[in-house]
Write a protein that holds these residues in place. Sequence first.
Motif, PDB file in Angstrom:
ATOM      1  N   SER A  56      20.716 -16.331 -33.775  1.00 49.07           N
ATOM      2  CA  SER A  56      20.433 -16.016 -35.177  1.00 49.07           C
ATOM      3  C   SER A  56      19.557 -17.077 -35.836  1.00 49.07           C
ATOM      4  CB  SER A  56      21.745 -15.839 -35.948  1.00 49.07           C
ATOM      5  OG  SER A  56      22.540 -14.840 -35.359  1.00 49.07           O
ATOM      6  N   GLY A  57      18.607 -17.597 -35.085  1.00 46.62           N
ATOM      7  CA  GLY A  57      17.671 -18.578 -35.620  1.00 46.62           C
ATOM      8  C   GLY A  57      18.205 -20.000 -35.638  1.00 46.62           C
ATOM      9  N   ILE A  58      19.416 -20.209 -35.169  1.00 47.66           N
ATOM     10  CA  ILE A  58      20.009 -21.549 -35.135  1.00 47.66           C
ATOM     11  C   ILE A  58      19.910 -22.082 -33.712  1.00 47.66           C
ATOM     12  CG2 ILE A  58      22.123 -22.889 -35.456  1.00 47.66           C
ATOM     13  CD1 ILE A  58      22.960 -20.734 -37.523  1.00 47.66           C
ATOM     14  N   VAL A  59      19.284 -23.253 -33.552  1.00 52.69           N
ATOM     15  CA  VAL A  59      19.126 -23.860 -32.236  1.00 52.69           C
ATOM     16  C   VAL A  59      20.491 -24.305 -31.732  1.00 52.69           C
ATOM     17  CG1 VAL A  59      18.082 -25.760 -30.948  1.00 52.69           C
ATOM     18  CG2 VAL A  59      16.764 -24.586 -32.716  1.00 52.69           C
ATOM     19  N   LYS A  60      20.870 -23.791 -30.558  1.00 51.41           N
ATOM     20  CA  LYS A  60      22.153 -24.145 -29.941  1.00 51.41           C
ATOM     21  C   LYS A  60      21.978 -25.182 -28.836  1.00 51.41           C
ATOM     22  CE  LYS A  60      24.784 -21.131 -32.080  1.00 51.41           C
ATOM     23  NZ  LYS A  60      25.893 -21.503 -32.902  1.00 51.41           N
ATOM     24  N   ALA A  61      20.874 -25.050 -28.071  1.00 50.43           N
ATOM     25  CA  ALA A  61      20.676 -25.944 -26.932  1.00 50.43           C
ATOM     26  C   ALA A  61      19.212 -25.975 -26.533  1.00 50.43           C
ATOM     27  CB  ALA A  61      21.531 -25.479 -25.764  1.00 50.43           C
ATOM     28  N   GLN A  62      18.873 -27.009 -25.773  1.00 49.47           N
ATOM     29  CA  GLN A  62      17.538 -27.143 -25.197  1.00 49.47           C
ATOM     30  C   GLN A  62      17.717 -27.419 -23.709  1.00 49.47           C
ATOM     31  OE1 GLN A  62      15.322 -30.463 -26.711  1.00 49.47           O
ATOM     32  NE2 GLN A  62      13.454 -29.868 -25.660  1.00 49.47           N
ATOM     33  N   LEU A  63      17.047 -26.634 -22.869  1.00 42.38           N
ATOM     34  CA  LEU A  63      17.131 -26.778 -21.425  1.00 42.38           C
ATOM     35  C   LEU A  63      15.776 -27.256 -20.903  1.00 42.38           C
ATOM     36  CD1 LEU A  63      18.753 -24.370 -18.933  1.00 42.38           C
ATOM     37  CD2 LEU A  63      16.400 -25.058 -18.566  1.00 42.38           C
ATOM     38  N   THR A  64      15.783 -28.318 -20.115  1.00 36.82           N
ATOM     39  CA  THR A  64      14.553 -28.794 -19.488  1.00 36.82           C
ATOM     40  C   THR A  64      14.782 -28.910 -17.987  1.00 36.82           C
ATOM     41  OG1 THR A  64      15.172 -31.100 -19.883  1.00 36.82           O
ATOM     42  CG2 THR A  64      13.723 -30.074 -21.505  1.00 36.82           C
ATOM     43  N   ALA A  65      13.726 -28.610 -17.224  1.00 38.34           N
ATOM     44  CA  ALA A  65      13.794 -28.709 -15.767  1.00 38.34           C
ATOM     45  C   ALA A  65      12.375 -28.858 -15.232  1.00 38.34           C
ATOM     46  CB  ALA A  65      14.441 -27.459 -15.180  1.00 38.34           C
ATOM     47  N   PRO A  66      12.193 -29.641 -14.167  1.00 40.79           N
ATOM     48  CA  PRO A  66      10.851 -29.785 -13.601  1.00 40.79           C
ATOM     49  C   PRO A  66      10.361 -28.518 -12.900  1.00 40.79           C
ATOM     50  CG  PRO A  66      12.434 -31.149 -12.401  1.00 40.79           C
ATOM     51  CD  PRO A  66      13.154 -30.542 -13.553  1.00 40.79           C
ATOM     52  N   LEU A  67      11.286 -27.695 -12.385  1.00 38.64           N
ATOM     53  CA  LEU A  67      10.917 -26.471 -11.668  1.00 38.64           C
ATOM     54  C   LEU A  67      11.967 -25.404 -11.906  1.00 38.64           C
ATOM     55  CD1 LEU A  67       9.154 -24.919  -9.550  1.00 38.64           C
ATOM     56  CD2 LEU A  67      10.620 -25.952  -7.791  1.00 38.64           C
ATOM     57  N   LEU A  68      11.508 -24.190 -12.196  1.00 37.47           N
ATOM     58  CA  LEU A  68      12.396 -23.045 -12.374  1.00 37.47           C
ATOM     59  C   LEU A  68      11.855 -21.910 -11.514  1.00 37.47           C
ATOM     60  CD1 LEU A  68      14.147 -21.765 -15.428  1.00 37.47           C
ATOM     61  CD2 LEU A  68      12.633 -20.167 -14.298  1.00 37.47           C
ATOM     62  N   ILE A  69      12.715 -21.353 -10.660  1.00 36.65           N
ATOM     63  CA  ILE A  69      12.325 -20.247  -9.783  1.00 36.65           C
ATOM     64  C   ILE A  69      13.141 -19.031 -10.180  1.00 36.65           C
ATOM     65  CG2 ILE A  69      12.139 -19.423  -7.408  1.00 36.65           C
ATOM     66  CD1 ILE A  69      12.180 -22.412  -6.563  1.00 36.65           C
ATOM     67  N   GLU A  70      12.454 -17.922 -10.446  1.00 32.42           N
ATOM     68  CA  GLU A  70      13.115 -16.699 -10.912  1.00 32.42           C
ATOM     69  C   GLU A  70      13.249 -15.699  -9.770  1.00 32.42           C
ATOM     70  OE1 GLU A  70      12.478 -13.296 -14.333  1.00 32.42           O
ATOM     71  OE2 GLU A  70      11.356 -15.156 -14.430  1.00 32.42           O
ATOM     72  N   TYR A  71      14.462 -15.144  -9.639  1.00 28.29           N
ATOM     73  CA  TYR A  71      14.755 -14.110  -8.650  1.00 28.29           C
ATOM     74  C   TYR A  71      15.155 -12.845  -9.405  1.00 28.29           C
ATOM     75  CZ  TYR A  71      14.857 -17.816  -5.169  1.00 28.29           C
ATOM     76  OH  TYR A  71      14.528 -18.863  -4.359  1.00 28.29           O
ATOM     77  N   ALA A  72      14.539 -11.731  -9.072  1.00 27.30           N
ATOM     78  CA  ALA A  72      14.812 -10.470  -9.770  1.00 27.30           C
ATOM     79  C   ALA A  72      15.670  -9.564  -8.896  1.00 27.30           C
ATOM     80  CB  ALA A  72      13.517  -9.771 -10.145  1.00 27.30           C
ATOM     81  N   THR A  73      16.858 -10.035  -8.520  1.00 29.46           N
ATOM     82  CA  THR A  73      17.756  -9.189  -7.751  1.00 29.46           C
ATOM     83  C   THR A  73      18.179  -8.017  -8.624  1.00 29.46           C
ATOM     84  OG1 THR A  73      19.647 -10.522  -8.411  1.00 29.46           O
ATOM     85  CG2 THR A  73      18.609 -11.072  -6.308  1.00 29.46           C
ATOM     86  N   LYS A  74      18.488  -6.901  -7.989  1.00 23.96           N
ATOM     87  CA  LYS A  74      18.759  -5.669  -8.724  1.00 23.96           C
ATOM     88  C   LYS A  74      19.997  -5.778  -9.610  1.00 23.96           C
ATOM     89  CE  LYS A  74      18.048  -0.866  -7.708  1.00 23.96           C
ATOM     90  NZ  LYS A  74      17.879   0.132  -6.670  1.00 23.96           N
ATOM     91  N   LYS A  75      21.100  -6.288  -9.061  1.00 26.69           N
ATOM     92  CA  LYS A  75      22.350  -6.312  -9.809  1.00 26.69           C
ATOM     93  C   LYS A  75      22.469  -7.495 -10.769  1.00 26.69           C
ATOM     94  CE  LYS A  75      25.182  -3.709  -6.620  1.00 26.69           C
ATOM     95  NZ  LYS A  75      26.356  -3.685  -5.784  1.00 26.69           N
ATOM     96  N   ASN A  76      22.013  -8.655 -10.349  1.00 25.30           N
ATOM     97  CA  ASN A  76      22.225  -9.847 -11.162  1.00 25.30           C
ATOM     98  C   ASN A  76      21.036 -10.802 -11.059  1.00 25.30           C
ATOM     99  OD1 ASN A  76      23.546 -11.598 -12.856  1.00 25.30           O
ATOM    100  ND2 ASN A  76      24.871 -12.431 -11.280  1.00 25.30           N
ATOM    101  N   PRO A  77      19.953 -10.539 -11.780  1.00 25.23           N
ATOM    102  CA  PRO A  77      18.810 -11.456 -11.705  1.00 25.23           C
ATOM    103  C   PRO A  77      19.210 -12.851 -12.191  1.00 25.23           C
ATOM    104  CG  PRO A  77      18.511  -9.848 -13.463  1.00 25.23           C
ATOM    105  CD  PRO A  77      19.761  -9.471 -12.745  1.00 25.23           C
ATOM    106  N   TYR A  78      18.588 -13.861 -11.607  1.00 26.30           N
ATOM    107  CA  TYR A  78      18.945 -15.230 -11.986  1.00 26.30           C
ATOM    108  C   TYR A  78      17.746 -16.146 -11.820  1.00 26.30           C
ATOM    109  CZ  TYR A  78      19.295 -16.185  -6.971  1.00 26.30           C
ATOM    110  OH  TYR A  78      19.020 -16.328  -5.635  1.00 26.30           O
ATOM    111  N   GLN A  79      17.902 -17.351 -12.348  1.00 28.85           N
ATOM    112  CA  GLN A  79      16.891 -18.386 -12.242  1.00 28.85           C
ATOM    113  C   GLN A  79      17.572 -19.621 -11.670  1.00 28.85           C
ATOM    114  OE1 GLN A  79      15.999 -18.354 -16.406  1.00 28.85           O
ATOM    115  NE2 GLN A  79      14.229 -17.026 -16.142  1.00 28.85           N
ATOM    116  N   VAL A  80      16.873 -20.316 -10.802  1.00 28.31           N
ATOM    117  CA  VAL A  80      17.426 -21.534 -10.206  1.00 28.31           C
ATOM    118  C   VAL A  80      16.500 -22.702 -10.530  1.00 28.31           C
ATOM    119  CG1 VAL A  80      16.350 -21.146  -7.954  1.00 28.31           C
ATOM    120  CG2 VAL A  80      18.351 -22.587  -8.089  1.00 28.31           C
TER     121      VAL A  80
END
Length: 191
Positions: A56-80
């Motif tokens: 709702s426009g309120i910053v809750k968290a900030q995530l930083t990472a040097p590398l993010l890899i996205e997987y688009a699995t059918k049931k549960n897509p995720y990022q590592v």
Amino acid sequence: MQNRLKQLCIYLPVVFTGIFFTACENDINKVKAIAAADATKPIQRTTGVNMILSDSGIVKAQLTAPLLIEYATKKNPYQVMPNGVKVILYTPKVTEEANIIADTGYYYGQKELVVFKKHVVATRSDGSVYRSEELIWDMKKKQAYSNQKVVMTKPNGDEMTGTSFVTDDKLQNPKFQNSTAIIHVDGSLAQ
């Protein structure tokens, strides 16, 4: 000769049709295996990630990472985030309340879960530090927990160890299971 030519004209299209259909035939199991192998391949790699999580426009968290890899699995897509991850949790007034770092992180967008793995260190603004090999931050339930050994050290040196624990999403009010503690006492009897 004319009779042979007639037979050839009748049987030749049948033979070619048969060859055509057998050449185009696919084994459904092979098609499924190829599709499953493609589903486990990464679809996107991003470097220098800096993600703001808000509600709702309120910053809750900030995530930083040097590398993010996205997987688009059918049931549960995720990022590592295989090369490390850091999350800073903020108060409603956007001051740092806690931060979490780990060697590896997983983000499951549909479940609203961030899973931290290997050398997880969570530090609250009061100086209390949690250490574990796993920490799960459930944004839907607004809690963090671990099913592995957790050690919490307070700024005064007091230490609490548990086989697992659960706390709110700001790392306040932890509840340890099968816990032991080292508590420092100054020895004075002042009232």
